[in-house]
Motif scaffolding. Sequence first.
Motif, PDB file in Angstrom:
ATOM      1  N   PRO A   1      18.057   2.578   3.615  1.00  0.00           N
ATOM      2  CA  PRO A   1      18.505   2.301   4.854  1.00  0.00           C
ATOM      3  C   PRO A   1      17.176   1.180   5.892  1.00  0.00           C
ATOM      4  N   PHE A   2      16.264   1.866   5.713  1.00  0.00           N
ATOM      5  CA  PHE A   2      14.939   1.785   7.298  1.00  0.00           C
ATOM      6  C   PHE A   2      14.367  -0.136   6.606  1.00  0.00           C
ATOM      7  N   ARG A   3      14.863  -0.077   5.374  1.00  0.00           N
ATOM      8  CA  ARG A   3      14.469  -1.776   4.880  1.00  0.00           C
ATOM      9  C   ARG A   3      15.885  -2.597   4.541  1.00  0.00           C
ATOM     10  N   LEU A   4      16.924  -2.122   5.096  1.00  0.00           N
ATOM     11  CA  LEU A   4      18.166  -2.854   4.379  1.00  0.00           C
ATOM     12  C   LEU A   4      17.737  -4.534   4.820  1.00  0.00           C
ATOM     13  N   VAL A   5      17.729  -4.368   6.879  1.00  0.00           N
ATOM     14  CA  VAL A   5      17.995  -5.747   7.288  1.00  0.00           C
ATOM     15  C   VAL A   5      17.059  -6.590   6.633  1.00  0.00           C
ATOM     16  N   LYS A   6      15.665  -6.479   6.398  1.00  0.00           N
ATOM     17  CA  LYS A   6      14.382  -7.060   5.902  1.00  0.00           C
ATOM     18  C   LYS A   6      14.915  -7.206   4.201  1.00  0.00           C
ATOM     19  N   LEU A   7      16.304  -7.045   4.099  1.00  0.00           N
ATOM     20  CA  LEU A   7      16.081  -7.188   2.336  1.00  0.00           C
ATOM     21  C   LEU A   7      17.031  -8.453   2.394  1.00  0.00           C
ATOM     22  N   LEU A   8      18.223  -7.950   3.435  1.00  0.00           N
ATOM     23  CA  LEU A   8      19.411  -9.277   3.397  1.00  0.00           C
ATOM     24  C   LEU A   8      18.367 -10.521   4.034  1.00  0.00           C
TER      25      LEU A   8
ATOM     26  N   GLY B   1      20.169 -18.460  -0.444  1.00  0.00           N
ATOM     27  CA  GLY B   1      21.028 -18.655   0.719  1.00  0.00           C
ATOM     28  C   GLY B   1      21.954 -18.513   1.217  1.00  0.00           C
ATOM     29  N   THR B   2      23.062 -18.615   1.634  1.00  0.00           N
ATOM     30  CA  THR B   2      24.348 -18.004   2.355  1.00  0.00           C
ATOM     31  C   THR B   2      25.522 -18.215   2.182  1.00  0.00           C
ATOM     32  N   SER B   3      25.381 -18.637   1.147  1.00  0.00           N
ATOM     33  CA  SER B   3      27.202 -19.323   0.030  1.00  0.00           C
ATOM     34  C   SER B   3      27.850 -18.045  -0.870  1.00  0.00           C
ATOM     35  N   ARG B   4      26.741 -17.090  -0.846  1.00  0.00           N
ATOM     36  CA  ARG B   4      27.254 -16.019  -1.510  1.00  0.00           C
ATOM     37  C   ARG B   4      27.764 -14.869  -0.800  1.00  0.00           C
ATOM     38  N   LYS B   5      28.934 -14.607  -1.792  1.00  0.00           N
ATOM     39  CA  LYS B   5      29.392 -13.377  -0.740  1.00  0.00           C
ATOM     40  C   LYS B   5      28.536 -11.592  -1.317  1.00  0.00           C
ATOM     41  N   ILE B   6      28.045 -10.970  -0.352  1.00  0.00           N
ATOM     42  CA  ILE B   6      27.274  -9.616  -0.555  1.00  0.00           C
ATOM     43  C   ILE B   6      27.769  -8.142  -0.467  1.00  0.00           C
ATOM     44  N   CYS B   7      27.904  -7.288  -0.299  1.00  0.00           N
ATOM     45  CA  CYS B   7      28.247  -5.263  -0.552  1.00  0.00           C
ATOM     46  C   CYS B   7      27.603  -4.940  -0.399  1.00  0.00           C
ATOM     47  N   VAL B   8      27.957  -4.511   0.332  1.00  0.00           N
ATOM     48  CA  VAL B   8      26.624  -2.683   0.820  1.00  0.00           C
ATOM     49  C   VAL B   8      27.107  -1.593   0.882  1.00  0.00           C
ATOM     50  N   CYS B   9      27.438  -0.848   0.315  1.00  0.00           N
ATOM     51  CA  CYS B   9      27.276  -0.137  -0.352  1.00  0.00           C
ATOM     52  C   CYS B   9      26.432   1.662   0.137  1.00  0.00           C
ATOM     53  N   ARG B  10      27.318   2.340   1.108  1.00  0.00           N
ATOM     54  CA  ARG B  10      26.317   3.264   1.491  1.00  0.00           C
ATOM     55  C   ARG B  10      27.295   4.676   1.459  1.00  0.00           C
TER      56      ARG B  10
ATOM     57  N   ASN C   1      29.635 -12.185   4.630  1.00  0.00           N
ATOM     58  CA  ASN C   1      28.115 -13.311   4.008  1.00  0.00           C
ATOM     59  C   ASN C   1      27.262 -12.283   4.331  1.00  0.00           C
ATOM     60  N   VAL C   2      25.530 -13.231   3.917  1.00  0.00           N
ATOM     61  CA  VAL C   2      24.813 -12.722   4.416  1.00  0.00           C
ATOM     62  C   VAL C   2      24.079 -12.756   6.220  1.00  0.00           C
ATOM     63  N   ASP C   3      24.582 -13.637   6.890  1.00  0.00           N
ATOM     64  CA  ASP C   3      24.744 -13.608   7.956  1.00  0.00           C
ATOM     65  C   ASP C   3      25.474 -12.902   9.604  1.00  0.00           C
ATOM     66  N   ASN C   4      26.352 -11.928   9.153  1.00  0.00           N
ATOM     67  CA  ASN C   4      27.166 -10.972   9.356  1.00  0.00           C
ATOM     68  C   ASN C   4      26.535  -9.740   8.573  1.00  0.00           C
ATOM     69  N   LEU C   5      26.602  -9.604   7.885  1.00  0.00           N
ATOM     70  CA  LEU C   5      25.606  -8.522   8.106  1.00  0.00           C
ATOM     71  C   LEU C   5      24.158  -8.286   8.061  1.00  0.00           C
ATOM     72  N   ILE C   6      23.662  -9.204   8.072  1.00  0.00           N
ATOM     73  CA  ILE C   6      22.011  -9.063   8.762  1.00  0.00           C
ATOM     74  C   ILE C   6      22.167  -8.301  10.514  1.00  0.00           C
ATOM     75  N   GLU C   7      23.508  -9.332  11.139  1.00  0.00           N
ATOM     76  CA  GLU C   7      24.263  -8.989  12.824  1.00  0.00           C
ATOM     77  C   GLU C   7      24.576  -7.065  12.900  1.00  0.00           C
ATOM     78  N   TYR C   8      25.265  -7.093  11.708  1.00  0.00           N
ATOM     79  CA  TYR C   8      26.186  -6.038  11.761  1.00  0.00           C
ATOM     80  C   TYR C   8      25.031  -4.932  11.692  1.00  0.00           C
ATOM     81  N   TYR C   9      24.320  -4.760  11.197  1.00  0.00           N
ATOM     82  CA  TYR C   9      23.381  -4.084  10.555  1.00  0.00           C
ATOM     83  C   TYR C   9      22.157  -4.016  11.213  1.00  0.00           C
TER      84      TYR C   9
END
Length: 231
Positions: A161-168, A176-185, A198-206
Amino acid sequence: MSKLYVIPTPIGNLDDITLRAIKVLQECDLILAEDTRTSSFLLKHLSIVKSLKSYHQHNEHQQVKEIVSEIQAGKTIGLISDAGTPAISDPGFLLVREVIQQGGEVCCLPGATAFVPALVNSGFPCNEFSFFGFLPQKKGRQTKLKELSLETKTIILYESPFRLVKLLEEIKLHLGTSRKICVCRELTKHFEEVKRDNVDNLIEYYSNKPPKGEIVVVIENLSEKNRLENE
């Protein structure tokens, strides 16, 4: 007959232990545990009293030959990790390989592992996928990220969890940004969370809501549409 049993244990919900796993744990002469404190809690929950021996990434090279000798001497030994299936991003491969090479018998039970429910939950194609586990933290990381960028199948990763944003952020840079991503926690646990976006929204969320717990990241396969959008 003496053998090595590889026994999956629940990744969160203790009710996910199989009846066969309980039976084998009851019958083993010795149980190898990644963390004996964690495993003691599980065995107590199952009302199983057995000898536990520590077996983890820091001592597995030293332990292998001694364990194989015990199996050859007639003992039945069970191998468990803190959660999930041993040898999947956890210690186990070295021991399994050595037992086989020495002519011993290995039996891996089916059971819990985090990436399977994460893959199915994602809604991405499951017929072909590539599992990378945890990416290297330093040496070899850029090589692995380049490998991910060329992978066309559904991709599965484990992450802290401490490295998730870095990975995203690295996924955005390399894939790139076209692929959908699923983060399961925290799969199977009370606070289980599955986020598909999408990756941009997930970066913002986390970035605004730092995650906790065990995490699986599933990346959509590279379709022709994805490829064209990234060009």
